[in-house]
Write a protein that holds these residues in place. Sequence first.
Motif, PDB file in Angstrom:
ATOM      1  N   ALA A 130       0.825  -1.207   0.000  1.00 54.38           N
ATOM      2  CA  ALA A 130       0.000   0.000   0.000  1.00 54.38           C
ATOM      3  C   ALA A 130       0.858   1.255   0.000  1.00 54.38           C
ATOM      4  O   ALA A 130       0.571   2.217  -0.728  1.00 54.38           O
ATOM      5  CB  ALA A 130      -0.941  -0.018   1.207  1.00 54.38           C
ATOM      6  N   VAL A 131       1.909   1.249   0.805  1.00 51.63           N
ATOM      7  CA  VAL A 131       2.800   2.420   0.862  1.00 51.63           C
ATOM      8  C   VAL A 131       3.510   2.616  -0.469  1.00 51.63           C
ATOM      9  O   VAL A 131       3.705   3.742  -0.940  1.00 51.63           O
ATOM     10  CB  VAL A 131       3.819   2.250   2.014  1.00 51.63           C
ATOM     11  N   SER A 132       3.909   1.529  -1.117  1.00 48.74           N
ATOM     12  CA  SER A 132       4.662   1.635  -2.360  1.00 48.74           C
ATOM     13  C   SER A 132       3.821   2.180  -3.511  1.00 48.74           C
ATOM     14  O   SER A 132       4.341   2.860  -4.395  1.00 48.74           O
ATOM     15  CB  SER A 132       5.243   0.268  -2.739  1.00 48.74           C
ATOM     16  N   ILE A 133       2.515   1.880  -3.504  1.00 46.61           N
ATOM     17  CA  ILE A 133       1.671   2.338  -4.619  1.00 46.61           C
ATOM     18  C   ILE A 133       1.007   3.678  -4.334  1.00 46.61           C
ATOM     19  O   ILE A 133       0.415   4.276  -5.241  1.00 46.61           O
ATOM     20  CB  ILE A 133       0.585   1.295  -4.958  1.00 46.61           C
ATOM     21  N   PHE A 134       1.096   4.162  -3.108  1.00 48.51           N
ATOM     22  CA  PHE A 134       0.422   5.410  -2.761  1.00 48.51           C
ATOM     23  C   PHE A 134       0.887   6.594  -3.611  1.00 48.51           C
ATOM     24  O   PHE A 134       0.048   7.373  -4.092  1.00 48.51           O
ATOM     25  CB  PHE A 134       0.620   5.699  -1.267  1.00 48.51           C
ATOM     26  N   PRO A 135       2.211   6.787  -3.832  1.00 52.89           N
ATOM     27  CA  PRO A 135       2.630   7.910  -4.695  1.00 52.89           C
ATOM     28  C   PRO A 135       2.084   7.796  -6.119  1.00 52.89           C
ATOM     29  O   PRO A 135       1.799   8.822  -6.754  1.00 52.89           O
ATOM     30  CB  PRO A 135       4.163   7.806  -4.681  1.00 52.89           C
ATOM     31  N   ILE A 136       1.932   6.570  -6.611  1.00 50.56           N
ATOM     32  CA  ILE A 136       1.393   6.392  -7.967  1.00 50.56           C
ATOM     33  C   ILE A 136      -0.077   6.787  -8.000  1.00 50.56           C
ATOM     34  O   ILE A 136      -0.547   7.447  -8.934  1.00 50.56           O
ATOM     35  CB  ILE A 136       1.579   4.932  -8.425  1.00 50.56           C
ATOM     36  N   LEU A 137      -0.812   6.393  -6.957  1.00 50.84           N
ATOM     37  CA  LEU A 137      -2.219   6.772  -6.882  1.00 50.84           C
ATOM     38  C   LEU A 137      -2.377   8.276  -6.752  1.00 50.84           C
ATOM     39  O   LEU A 137      -3.355   8.854  -7.254  1.00 50.84           O
ATOM     40  CB  LEU A 137      -2.900   6.068  -5.704  1.00 50.84           C
ATOM     41  N   LEU A 138      -1.431   8.925  -6.081  1.00 53.10           N
ATOM     42  CA  LEU A 138      -1.503  10.379  -5.945  1.00 53.10           C
ATOM     43  C   LEU A 138      -1.398  11.074  -7.301  1.00 53.10           C
ATOM     44  O   LEU A 138      -2.027  12.114  -7.524  1.00 53.10           O
ATOM     45  CB  LEU A 138      -0.403  10.882  -5.004  1.00 53.10           C
ATOM     46  N   LYS A 139      -0.610  10.501  -8.205  1.00 51.06           N
ATOM     47  CA  LYS A 139      -0.523  11.070  -9.551  1.00 51.06           C
ATOM     48  C   LYS A 139      -1.876  10.957 -10.255  1.00 51.06           C
ATOM     49  O   LYS A 139      -2.299  11.882 -10.949  1.00 51.06           O
ATOM     50  CB  LYS A 139       0.571  10.357 -10.354  1.00 51.06           C
ATOM     51  N   GLY A 140      -2.531   9.818 -10.065  1.00 54.67           N
ATOM     52  CA  GLY A 140      -3.870   9.682 -10.615  1.00 54.67           C
ATOM     53  C   GLY A 140      -4.856  10.617  -9.949  1.00 54.67           C
ATOM     54  O   GLY A 140      -5.781  11.134 -10.594  1.00 54.67           O
ATOM     55  N   LEU A 141      -4.651  10.870  -8.645  1.00 52.67           N
ATOM     56  CA  LEU A 141      -5.521  11.794  -7.923  1.00 52.67           C
ATOM     57  C   LEU A 141      -5.420  13.206  -8.493  1.00 52.67           C
ATOM     58  O   LEU A 141      -6.424  13.913  -8.598  1.00 52.67           O
ATOM     59  CB  LEU A 141      -5.144  11.789  -6.437  1.00 52.67           C
ATOM     60  N   VAL A 142      -4.203  13.614  -8.867  1.00 52.20           N
ATOM     61  CA  VAL A 142      -4.019  14.941  -9.460  1.00 52.20           C
ATOM     62  C   VAL A 142      -4.850  15.066 -10.744  1.00 52.20           C
ATOM     63  O   VAL A 142      -5.522  16.073 -10.977  1.00 52.20           O
ATOM     64  CB  VAL A 142      -2.527  15.205  -9.745  1.00 52.20           C
ATOM     65  N   VAL A 143      -4.804  14.025 -11.576  1.00 51.94           N
ATOM     66  CA  VAL A 143      -5.586  14.041 -12.815  1.00 51.94           C
ATOM     67  C   VAL A 143      -7.078  14.076 -12.499  1.00 51.94           C
ATOM     68  O   VAL A 143      -7.847  14.796 -13.151  1.00 51.94           O
ATOM     69  CB  VAL A 143      -5.248  12.806 -13.674  1.00 51.94           C
ATOM     70  N   THR A 144      -7.494  13.333 -11.480  1.00 50.53           N
ATOM     71  CA  THR A 144      -8.903  13.328 -11.076  1.00 50.53           C
ATOM     72  C   THR A 144      -9.357  14.720 -10.658  1.00 50.53           C
ATOM     73  O   THR A 144     -10.422  15.194 -11.070  1.00 50.53           O
ATOM     74  CB  THR A 144      -9.126  12.340  -9.915  1.00 50.53           C
ATOM     75  N   LEU A 145      -8.549  15.380  -9.842  1.00 52.40           N
ATOM     76  CA  LEU A 145      -8.907  16.724  -9.381  1.00 52.40           C
ATOM     77  C   LEU A 145      -8.893  17.729 -10.534  1.00 52.40           C
ATOM     78  O   LEU A 145      -9.762  18.612 -10.600  1.00 52.40           O
ATOM     79  CB  LEU A 145      -7.943  17.167  -8.274  1.00 52.40           C
ATOM     80  N   GLN A 146      -7.935  17.594 -11.426  1.00 46.89           N
ATOM     81  CA  GLN A 146      -7.885  18.498 -12.576  1.00 46.89           C
ATOM     82  C   GLN A 146      -9.120  18.337 -13.456  1.00 46.89           C
ATOM     83  O   GLN A 146      -9.718  19.329 -13.885  1.00 46.89           O
ATOM     84  CB  GLN A 146      -6.612  18.232 -13.390  1.00 46.89           C
ATOM     85  N   ALA A 147      -9.496  17.096 -13.720  1.00 51.23           N
ATOM     86  CA  ALA A 147     -10.695  16.848 -14.536  1.00 51.23           C
ATOM     87  C   ALA A 147     -11.945  17.375 -13.839  1.00 51.23           C
ATOM     88  O   ALA A 147     -12.854  17.902 -14.490  1.00 51.23           O
ATOM     89  CB  ALA A 147     -10.829  15.355 -14.822  1.00 51.23           C
ATOM     90  N   THR A 148     -11.993  17.244 -12.517  1.00 46.56           N
ATOM     91  CA  THR A 148     -13.138  17.751 -11.761  1.00 46.56           C
ATOM     92  C   THR A 148     -13.243  19.259 -11.876  1.00 46.56           C
ATOM     93  O   THR A 148     -14.323  19.806 -12.130  1.00 46.56           O
ATOM     94  CB  THR A 148     -13.021  17.343 -10.281  1.00 46.56           C
ATOM     95  N   VAL A 149     -12.121  19.945 -11.691  1.00 39.54           N
ATOM     96  CA  VAL A 149     -12.119  21.412 -11.725  1.00 39.54           C
ATOM     97  C   VAL A 149     -12.468  21.921 -13.116  1.00 39.54           C
ATOM     98  O   VAL A 149     -13.323  22.813 -13.275  1.00 39.54           O
ATOM     99  CB  VAL A 149     -10.747  21.954 -11.277  1.00 39.54           C
ATOM    100  N   VAL A 150     -11.830  21.356 -14.143  1.00 43.66           N
ATOM    101  CA  VAL A 150     -12.101  21.807 -15.515  1.00 43.66           C
ATOM    102  C   VAL A 150     -13.545  21.491 -15.900  1.00 43.66           C
ATOM    103  O   VAL A 150     -14.244  22.337 -16.480  1.00 43.66           O
ATOM    104  CB  VAL A 150     -11.117  21.151 -16.505  1.00 43.66           C
TER     105      VAL A 150
END
Length: 230
Positions: free
Chosen positions: A16-36
């Motif tokens: 879980a710790v090892s994949i968390f930074p990767i999920l955070l990159k996906g989270l950035v895209v999620t938030l960007q798509a939400t805002v736009v």
Amino acid sequence: MLFGIEWDTSSNWAFAVSIFPILLKGLVVTLQATVVGFFVAMVLGLILAGLKSARLAIISWPAKFITEFIRDTPLLVQLFFLYYVLPEHGIVLPAFLTGALALGVQYSAYLSEVYRAGIESIPRGQTEASRALDLPPVRTFGFVILPQAIPRIIPAMGNYLVSIMKDVPVLSVVTVLEMLNVAKIIGDRTFNYLIPISMVGAIYLILTIAASYGVRYLDTHLPKRGIPLR
């Protein structure tokens, strides 16, 4: 052991710790798509609300038809249309922009009704007072009516903001690497879907609660009374 699954706590936590930074990159895209997507929905929804309120039927009826058409067709169909049909006519957009536009167009139809309800909640005396002061209709709408309508519709707009955020995973069908798509890819490569998808669900829960509290705060602190005209 839980539900027939034998857990190795230390390795699962490490995974879980090892994949968390990767999920955070996906989270950035999620938030960007939400805002736009929400920005497009707000702007286009306001335009549709204004057109539907027009006194001329030649203007209001097409706007009403467009709104109903958008509301009555699935988001996935609209997304496929923008991503696969438009390129056949020479309009090629990046996958992220296509997805954000699809979200914005879909929810603009709903926000147009929210705007309309907020505008109609403003007492007619505000408009009549503006006319008495010889204010142009555009200034009356932009500086008198709309500033009073927005605080009244904050809860409804907040609900649609959360809905847009929860619909972002649909963009994975057009290769947008949002958070759930990233979790699925991790599961495909590691044959462990439970942890990444559970983490995505937890992150969405946190985001939804935070957004709800933010909307509630704005709804509580923004004034809803009429503004004095001088």
